[in-house]
Enzyme design. Sequence first.
Site, short mmCIF file in Angstrom:
data_model
loop_
_atom_site.label_atom_id
_atom_site.label_comp_id
_atom_site.label_asym_id
_atom_site.label_seq_id
_atom_site.Cartn_x
_atom_site.Cartn_y
_atom_site.Cartn_z
N TYR A 141 0.82 -1.22 0.00
CA TYR A 141 0.00 0.00 0.00
C TYR A 141 0.86 1.27 0.00
O TYR A 141 0.37 2.36 -0.27
CB TYR A 141 -0.94 0.03 1.21
CG TYR A 141 -1.99 -1.07 1.19
CD1 TYR A 141 -2.32 -1.73 0.03
CD2 TYR A 141 -2.66 -1.44 2.35
CE1 TYR A 141 -3.26 -2.74 0.00
CE2 TYR A 141 -3.61 -2.45 2.34
CZ TYR A 141 -3.91 -3.10 1.15
OH TYR A 141 -4.84 -4.09 1.13
N LYS A 192 3.63 -15.42 1.51
CA LYS A 192 3.69 -16.18 0.25
C LYS A 192 5.16 -16.36 -0.10
O LYS A 192 5.66 -15.74 -1.06
CB LYS A 192 2.93 -15.44 -0.86
CG LYS A 192 1.43 -15.41 -0.68
CD LYS A 192 0.73 -16.69 -1.10
CE LYS A 192 0.65 -16.83 -2.60
NZ LYS A 192 -0.02 -18.10 -2.98
N ASP A 225 -2.74 -17.78 1.23
CA ASP A 225 -3.99 -18.26 0.63
C ASP A 225 -4.52 -19.47 1.39
O ASP A 225 -5.72 -19.60 1.64
CB ASP A 225 -3.81 -18.56 -0.87
CG ASP A 225 -2.60 -19.44 -1.16
OD1 ASP A 225 -1.69 -19.50 -0.32
OD2 ASP A 225 -2.57 -20.08 -2.23
N ASP A 249 -4.94 -7.27 5.78
CA ASP A 249 -6.18 -6.60 5.44
C ASP A 249 -7.25 -7.64 5.10
O ASP A 249 -8.38 -7.60 5.59
CB ASP A 249 -5.91 -5.69 4.21
CG ASP A 249 -6.99 -4.66 3.99
OD1 ASP A 249 -7.94 -4.63 4.78
OD2 ASP A 249 -6.88 -3.91 3.01
N ASP A 253 -10.38 -9.45 7.74
CA ASP A 253 -11.80 -9.36 7.37
C ASP A 253 -12.45 -10.74 7.33
O ASP A 253 -13.61 -10.90 7.72
CB ASP A 253 -11.97 -8.65 6.02
CG ASP A 253 -12.11 -7.14 6.18
OD1 ASP A 253 -11.76 -6.63 7.27
OD2 ASP A 253 -12.57 -6.48 5.24
#
Length: 368
Positions: A141, A192, A225, A249, A253
């Site tokens: 970001y 990852k 993932d 992020d 959620d």
Amino acid sequence: MAHQLFLLPGDGIGPEIMNEVKAIIDWMNANLDVSFECDEGLVGGSAYDAHGVAISEEDMAKAMAADAVIFGAVGGPKWADVPYFARPEAGLLRLRKDMGLFANLRPAICFPALADASSLKKDLVEGLDILIVRELTGGVYFGEPKEIVTLEDGQQRAVDTQLYTTSEIERITRVAFDLAKTRSNRVASAEKHNVMRSGVLWKQVVSKIGAEEYPDTPLEHVLADNCAMQLVRYPKQYDVIVCDNLFGDILSDVAAMLTGSLGMLPSASLGAPDAETGKRKAMYEPVHGSAPDIAGKGIANPIAMIASFSMALRYSFEMIKEAEMLDAAVAKVLEKGLRTGDIAKEGDTVVTTKEMGAAVIEELKALA
Ligand code: NAD
């Protein structure tokens, strides 16, 4: 010495839910062996209306000086067209940046009384208590270059840069391990490392800090993932999950929705420990926004805001007993069937924001 709290209620339902926290602070000051002094400022649209900016320099200085900032929510349609630099979210971003809040803590706790509200089967989420520790000030970001350029053949090309340094990974890793020690003492690092160079470095650094500084805390690495999949398959396998800004992020959620409603979710953002005092700058806020659709109606759920204050008791003031008492009071109110509209189902007693806050204080009285 009294602890200094700086309250920033913000916009929409922010002031309504903050009122319930103020009542709890007043009750605690009067009835427990604690002492808080509160000052209050403006942030977001309300600051723009008063000062033409999303947070004034004076309020910014108060936030920097406080022992903890308690933040409501900002934004709303009224401020959709204000200049970009003064948009309500700019106040929140400025606070995070100037206070150096690099660690975002998002607990996902499923109250037994609300296990039915989850989209997962009850036995998978009942008693769930996990903590996602997300790096908040680095990664994709913020990394440069970050741009959209037009190529010679007329196409456009967009670039975001995932970027982490050793020290950025080290400090968030220490926060995760330190917190694990106060809980079930397990850390999972989601990255990852199979396809991203930043994932390779992330894994190396987390492993090194874990082995050298926290040898008694079990550490596992999980591909981000797969972590998302595991969170909906069997979330109780995790205690603390540490991850970068982007994966945090998303994973926070996912974890959040395991517990039911947005109106129930608190968060904390912490900075580095001060070299002299060891105290961290900290801001506590509900995960939800200013809910303009229900603002002014007195029906917002104050529990995310109250639970955010409970995190302040725990992480800024080491008032574990008081934090546990407040959490227990909330659990008790829910157990008795009191619900604001967002978490109510047929047959429940639907209460207002004020009634929910007052019920929590009644339970505090019973527990004190
Ligand atoms: P929101 O979280 O404000 O609301 C989403 C939905 O959840 C709405 O239907 C709302 O009524 C409901 N809801 C949220 N909190 C609730 C509560 N405590 N009790 C009962 N119901 C609740 O998200 P949104 O609608 O996407 O955004 C509204 C405004 O808030 C926008 O201006 C957005 O930019 C801002 N926002 C601010 C923050 C923040 O201040 N940290 C976070 C997210 C969104």
